[in-house]
Write an enzyme that holds these catalytic residues in place. Structure first.
Site, PDB file in Angstrom:
ATOM      1  N   TYR A 186     -11.862  16.773 -42.228  1.00 18.48           N
ATOM      2  CA  TYR A 186     -12.827  16.871 -41.136  1.00 18.48           C
ATOM      3  C   TYR A 186     -14.240  16.720 -41.702  1.00 18.48           C
ATOM      4  O   TYR A 186     -14.737  17.589 -42.426  1.00 18.48           O
ATOM      5  CB  TYR A 186     -12.713  18.213 -40.412  1.00 18.48           C
ATOM      6  CG  TYR A 186     -11.380  18.447 -39.735  1.00 18.48           C
ATOM      7  CD1 TYR A 186     -10.491  17.404 -39.482  1.00 18.48           C
ATOM      8  CD2 TYR A 186     -11.002  19.716 -39.327  1.00 18.48           C
ATOM      9  CE1 TYR A 186      -9.279  17.617 -38.867  1.00 18.48           C
ATOM     10  CE2 TYR A 186      -9.792  19.948 -38.691  1.00 18.48           C
ATOM     11  CZ  TYR A 186      -8.927  18.894 -38.480  1.00 18.48           C
ATOM     12  OH  TYR A 186      -7.721  19.116 -37.862  1.00 18.48           O
ATOM     13  N   TYR A 245      -3.489  21.881 -30.746  1.00 15.88           N
ATOM     14  CA  TYR A 245      -4.750  21.198 -31.032  1.00 15.88           C
ATOM     15  C   TYR A 245      -5.054  20.167 -29.967  1.00 15.88           C
ATOM     16  O   TYR A 245      -4.187  19.762 -29.206  1.00 15.88           O
ATOM     17  CB  TYR A 245      -4.769  20.606 -32.440  1.00 15.88           C
ATOM     18  CG  TYR A 245      -3.911  19.392 -32.717  1.00 15.88           C
ATOM     19  CD1 TYR A 245      -4.332  18.110 -32.379  1.00 15.88           C
ATOM     20  CD2 TYR A 245      -2.693  19.526 -33.392  1.00 15.88           C
ATOM     21  CE1 TYR A 245      -3.555  16.999 -32.672  1.00 15.88           C
ATOM     22  CE2 TYR A 245      -1.913  18.419 -33.698  1.00 15.88           C
ATOM     23  CZ  TYR A 245      -2.353  17.148 -33.336  1.00 15.88           C
ATOM     24  OH  TYR A 245      -1.580  16.046 -33.632  1.00 15.88           O
TER      25      TYR A 245
END
Length: 325
Positions: free
Chosen positions: A56, A213
């Site tokens: 990320y 998610y």
């Protein structure tokens, strides 16, 4: 804040967590101080679960979360991931080898400025590495106190069961939202599980944490999408084939119907989507991203009211077609 508990994990976990993907600038904009403020406000609001990964922001999200948690580490649970590497062109590859994972965990601990990660999740399966080898690395980490619990993300349930013969698996993370209930792909990557049909019954049976998610379908369930031009040119969501061309139409049509329900009960559409997840008993903590304090507090508010059975049924009828997606 509402908290949930499962038998595999000692602590209660906030029903809303904070997903830190956007901290690295992969989504529109980058503002380190703003993200640190969001983390601090989240903790004050009762959020104790933070989900991050090296990929990320290409390491940036872990670094920012580490800075934000200085002096506050004992108040939270950190879930990070391993097993996803990339080259100089940022082309990713899966690597769950023992050698790679033992190197990755130390690097993540440095970026996060902590001695341990609470839940260490294998980001994606790796068909080139036996599960027993991956489990060996995880058991070494746990014995050394570098991780507390093992999690698996995006794994077929047969592989979860096999992994459980080698090490204790406390957590599963899967793609799951109102319009991706049993979806077969994520960003064009095939998924070898059906979240609602397979994963939910198993996490309940095994007493595992379940982390859905993309609870807002990368923003589509906020009600702000149109047929085209939803993102800047550098936004990673441009790579999602479900948002390209005519493919987005069926999702937008359903989202418009969900928006009507939200308007009728006087709640923001995003809160409706998050509350739908929160009221499912198998869902432990919803990984919601936030690009502002206001957005964060709307996420928190989403779990502080109860949806009526009638509203839940209407939403299930609207989204029933996506149980077969």
């Amino acid at each position: 804040m509402i908290y949930k508990r499962v038998s595999k994990v000692q602590e209660e976990i906030s029903a809303i967590g904070l997903g830190c993907w956007n901290f690295g600038g992969d989504w529109d904009g980058f503002d380190e101080q703003k993200y640190i403020e969001i983390v601090h406000v989240a903790i004050d609001a009762g959020i104790n679960f933070f989900d991050v990964a090296p990929v990320y922001g290409w390491y940036q999200s872990e670094k920012i979360l580490g800075k934000a948690l200085k002096g506050k580490r004992d108040k939270v649970l950190i879930a990070s991931k391993g097993g996803l590497l990339w080259d100089e062109n940022r082309v990713t590859r899966n690597n769950l080898s023992k050698e790679s994972l033992l190197k990755e965990i130390d690097e993540s601990l440095l970026r996060l400025q902590t001695d341990y990660i609470d839940i260490y999740q294998m980001h994606w399966p790796d068909s080139n590495v036996p599960l027993a080898e991956t489990a060996e690395a995880l058991n070494i980490m746990r014995k050394a106190g570098k991780i507390r619990y093992v999690g698996l993300s995006n794994f077929a349930q047969k592989d979860v069961e096999e992994m459980m013969t080698y090490t204790d698996v406390a957590c599963q993370q899967s793609l799951y939202n109102m319009l991706e209930r049993n979806t077969s792909s994520y960003h064009g990557i095939p998924l070898e599980y059906k979240a609602e049909a397979e994963v939910l019954p198993n996490v309940k049976k095994w007493g595992q944490v379940f982390l859905p998610y993309s609870p807002l379908f990368q923003g589509l369930l906020t009600g702000r999408f149109s047929q085209a031009n939803n993102f800047s040119k550098d936004d990673i969501r441009n790579a999602n084939p479900k948002f390209a061309g005519d493919a987005i139409d069926k999702y937008l049509d359903a989202a418009n119907e969900i928006k009507k329900v939200a308007d009728e009960i006087g709640r923001p559409m995003s809160q409706l989507a998050l509350n739908w997840l929160r009221q499912k008993p198998e869902v432990t903590s919803i990984i919601g991203g936030a690009s502002s304090v206001d957005q964060l507090m709307k996420n928190v508010e989403s779990c502080l009211w109860d949806m009526s059975d009638e509203t839940m049924e209407r939403l299930n009828q609207i989204t029933e077609a996506f149980t077969r997606d």
